[in-house]
Design a protein around this motif. Structure first.
Motif, PDB file in Angstrom:
ATOM      1  N   ASP A   1       0.845  -1.092  -0.109  1.00 43.35           N
ATOM      2  CA  ASP A   1       0.004  -0.062  -0.004  1.00 43.35           C
ATOM      3  C   ASP A   1       0.762   1.306  -0.032  1.00 43.35           C
ATOM      4  O   ASP A   1       0.591   2.289  -0.793  1.00 43.35           O
ATOM      5  N   GLY A   2       1.996   1.096   0.643  1.00 41.01           N
ATOM      6  CA  GLY A   2       2.906   2.255   0.835  1.00 41.01           C
ATOM      7  C   GLY A   2       3.381   2.697  -0.514  1.00 41.01           C
ATOM      8  O   GLY A   2       3.714   3.913  -0.979  1.00 41.01           O
ATOM      9  N   LEU A   3       3.979   1.715  -1.459  1.00 35.32           N
ATOM     10  CA  LEU A   3       4.471   2.002  -2.647  1.00 35.32           C
ATOM     11  C   LEU A   3       3.575   2.575  -3.613  1.00 35.32           C
ATOM     12  O   LEU A   3       3.958   3.586  -4.151  1.00 35.32           O
ATOM     13  N   LYS A   4       2.283   2.265  -3.252  1.00 32.08           N
ATOM     14  CA  LYS A   4       1.284   3.072  -4.086  1.00 32.08           C
ATOM     15  C   LYS A   4       1.043   4.457  -3.764  1.00 32.08           C
ATOM     16  O   LYS A   4       1.259   5.687  -4.587  1.00 32.08           O
ATOM     17  N   LYS A   5       1.059   4.814  -2.418  1.00 32.69           N
ATOM     18  CA  LYS A   5       1.043   6.050  -1.917  1.00 32.69           C
ATOM     19  C   LYS A   5       2.442   7.010  -2.218  1.00 32.69           C
ATOM     20  O   LYS A   5       2.345   8.135  -2.625  1.00 32.69           O
ATOM     21  N   VAL A   6       3.525   6.163  -2.038  1.00 33.27           N
ATOM     22  CA  VAL A   6       4.938   7.029  -2.483  1.00 33.27           C
ATOM     23  C   VAL A   6       4.618   7.479  -3.703  1.00 33.27           C
ATOM     24  O   VAL A   6       5.030   8.545  -4.307  1.00 33.27           O
ATOM     25  N   GLN A   7       4.032   6.676  -4.838  1.00 31.07           N
ATOM     26  CA  GLN A   7       4.237   7.072  -6.328  1.00 31.07           C
ATOM     27  C   GLN A   7       3.210   8.111  -6.669  1.00 31.07           C
ATOM     28  O   GLN A   7       3.524   9.013  -7.391  1.00 31.07           O
ATOM     29  N   GLU A   8       2.122   8.051  -5.770  1.00 31.27           N
ATOM     30  CA  GLU A   8       0.892   9.143  -5.938  1.00 31.27           C
ATOM     31  C   GLU A   8       1.445  10.343  -5.542  1.00 31.27           C
ATOM     32  O   GLU A   8       1.110  11.328  -6.026  1.00 31.27           O
TER      33      GLU A   8
END
Length: 351
Positions: A40-47
């Motif tokens: 989930d964190g990777l998606k938020k970092v990219q966003e």
């Protein structure tokens, strides 16, 4: 100072809420998103493209170490790990720092620390410090630039190397010590700013990765060539003469300018030694610990040789910058070049 964006990645809803509240109290910081695991964190970092990430180590789906590797490879960002004080937690934290995490924060009472507010100032300080960290994708080949102002003028048949390092230190120490040969001809004394529960794990991991011996220093041992001695967390490390030999001194006298262990104390103890060549090395770190000690080394022995890590490679440029501005080191170069320079001291100037 512009407002810096922060993402919190932690599987505990309580920890996400409390850490977010702590960080949002600082007018220069804003939590823009939280995530419940590494995936989930990777998606938020990219966003959200944050300026800093806090990352728990133990999480389901994707743990902190796996997430850290992905972040460093795809979205290089300053990361602060949240770690437990267990032996396993210390081991994982050291690995994370070597993988590129900038710093870590202790969960003082387990994975869900109800007393986390007690260290709110430390959390905000470390997050703000991390905003100035240099984090980038690993490069297959770096163009390194060194600046050598003077060559050593050594006169003794014995040499002692001292190293001072803080934020970003575990990775820098791995890059340095792992490149030294097993028959390296000098002892190395190291002050790494780190809490007590972590220096033993750091020494053990560096020992596994290096040809030289690396150990946590104990009081009164005679130092030997080819061995690196790391100051135990919350203890000063210094050195004294014992006849023609030299021995470590470990003590818990008062912190010096807020530090225990103190780079200044180690350097000042070396400055007082006779009949020995002295090499002082300052690597990445916040602040200026080591500057006064390096000045004393230079004043008491003109044959002292001082090396500062260059801005090109330092994760945090504070400590090396202070040496460069106030002491005029003999050599300034990136961390990847320092091992070969130390080897050259013995193959050329000390042969």
């Amino acid at each position: 100072m512009s407002i810096k964006k922060v993402i919190i990645i932690d599987d505990s809803a309580f920890m996400r809420k409390v850490i977010s509240d702590i960080i949002n109290q600082d007018p220069h910081l804003e939590v823009v998103a939280t995530a419940r695991n590494g995936q989930d964190g990777l998606k938020k970092v990219q966003e959200y493209k944050p300026d800093v990430i806090t990352l728990d180590i133990e999480m389901p789906v994707m743990d902190g170490l796996k997430a850290l590797k992905e972040i460093m490879a795809e979205h290089p960002t300053p990361v602060i790990m949240l770690s437990s004080l267990t032996y396993e937690g210390a081991e994982a934290t050291i690995e994370a720092l070597e993988l590129g995490a900038v710093d870590f924060i202790n969960k003082t009472s387990g994975s869900i620390s109800l007393d986390i507010n007690d260290i709110s100032e430390e959390i905000c300080r470390k997050v703000k410090d991390a905003t100035s960290a240099m984090v980038e994708k690993p490069k297959s080949h770096n163009h390194t630039v060194s600046s050598q102002k003077r060559s050593p003028n050594f006169v003794s048949d014995q040499t002692i190397i001292t190293i001072g390092v803080s934020t970003g230190g575990p990775k820098a120490l791995q890059q340095l010590l792992s490149k030294l040969p097993g028959d390296f001809k000098a002892p190395i004394l190291i002050v790494q700013h780190m809490p007590a529960a972590f220096t033993k794990s750091l020494a053990e991991r560096l020992d596994r990765l290096s040809e030289i011996n690396v150990k946590e220093a104990v009081n009164g041992e005679l130092i030997k060539p080819g061995t690196a001695y790391i100051a135990p967390g919350d203890y000063h490390l210094s050195i004294k003469s014992v006849g023609r030999a030299y021995a470590t001194v470990i003590d818990q006298t008062e912190p010096i300018r807020g530090h225990r262990p103190s780079v200044n104390k180690l350097f000042e103890s070396v400055a007082d030694l006779n009949r020995v060549n002295k090499v002082g090395v300052i690597l990445t770190g916040m602040g200026n610990d080591g500057t006064l000690g390096a000045q004393m080394m230079r004043e008491k022995d003109r044959n002292t040789y001082l090396i500062a890590e260059s801005e090109q490679s330092a994760v945090i440029y504070g400590m090396p910058k202070s040496i460069i501005e106030n002491v005029d080191p003999d050599l300034i170069e990136p961390i990847d070049s320092i091992p070969s320079s130390l080897i050259k001291l013995f193959n050329h100037w000390l042969c």
